[in-house]
Design an enzyme around this catalytic site. Sequence first.
Site, PDB file in Angstrom:
ATOM      1  N   GLY A 172       0.816  -1.216   0.000  1.00 54.91           N
ATOM      2  CA  GLY A 172       0.000   0.000   0.000  1.00 54.91           C
ATOM      3  C   GLY A 172       0.845   1.259   0.000  1.00 54.91           C
ATOM      4  O   GLY A 172       0.508   2.258  -0.659  1.00 54.91           O
ATOM      5  N   ASP A 173       1.951   1.232   0.740  1.00 51.68           N
ATOM      6  CA  ASP A 173       2.855   2.381   0.788  1.00 51.68           C
ATOM      7  C   ASP A 173       3.487   2.620  -0.573  1.00 51.68           C
ATOM      8  O   ASP A 173       3.697   3.762  -0.989  1.00 51.68           O
ATOM      9  CB  ASP A 173       3.946   2.155   1.838  1.00 51.68           C
TER      10      ASP A 173
END
Length: 306
Positions: free
Chosen positions: A250-251
């Site tokens: 996600g990052d």
Amino acid sequence: MIYTVTLNPAIDYVVQVGNFKAGKVNRSKADYKEAGGKGINVSRVLDRFGVSSTALGFVGGFTGKFITDYLTSKNIHHQFVELKEDTRINVKMKSEAEETEMNGVSPTIEDNHYQELLDQLKGLSSDDIVVLAGSLPQSLSNSAYREMVAMLNEKGVPTILDTSGAPLTEAIQASPAFIKPNHHELADLFDEEIINDEDIISLAKRLHTEQQIEHVLVSMAKDGAIYVGSAGVFKLSAPEGHAVHSVGAGDSAVAGFIYKWQETNNAREAAQFAVAAGSATAFSKTLCTKAEVEALLPQVVVQKVE
């Protein structure tokens, strides 16, 4: 300048074991340690894309020094507020059958520490971008992100927000520029059931119009993502591959969106690059490289819905 804020960083201690047996002595086959926390991961991925950033947040003790030394060794700028207590350690154990995580206890953030961070953010301008990412330490109010977004909006500083739960519910009231909930988090925000893409689009539109959030990117794991924003509504497919590393995916998507948005000012292309970046990390043993993202990019098919 891009600033990433990690309020709850950690050393990620990753241990690989064979056939894990609870209550028994298990010996690791391999292990490694790295600086962790969602904002820090965004800085690390941006660095791999050739983009400079400055990591902000809280660190303390010998574990905090590991994080600052780690970032220094990667030539990533940082300006953390120093705490007396040690930064936490998160253990991530990967066995043949599954992946288990055990997250450490967060240090206490005193009022003077929090104020020092706010003072850093007050010095920014509309030429900057701030990424607010990750969970909140228990000692901070759920409204912390909301306060930061509101303060930065007054200065014309766009904010990228990636969190969940009560901090997300609070922060969207202040209208960050970008959020990246998954479809479960989106359902929780409105306390509604999501059955199909139309439900996702409907709720994401409410965030875009009612909360005035410019970019809403809803991730759906192997089903890709849906983007809703000023550029329209797009459905994006996910590349095919074997997921081996869920941490940081996600990052990486957040970093991918920022990178391509700054380069092209095109939300469609930014969302496409974000999906490819998240998948590239998921398919790798560590955070993605730019070459890995570009290799997957053709597989991310973008369909304009509206």
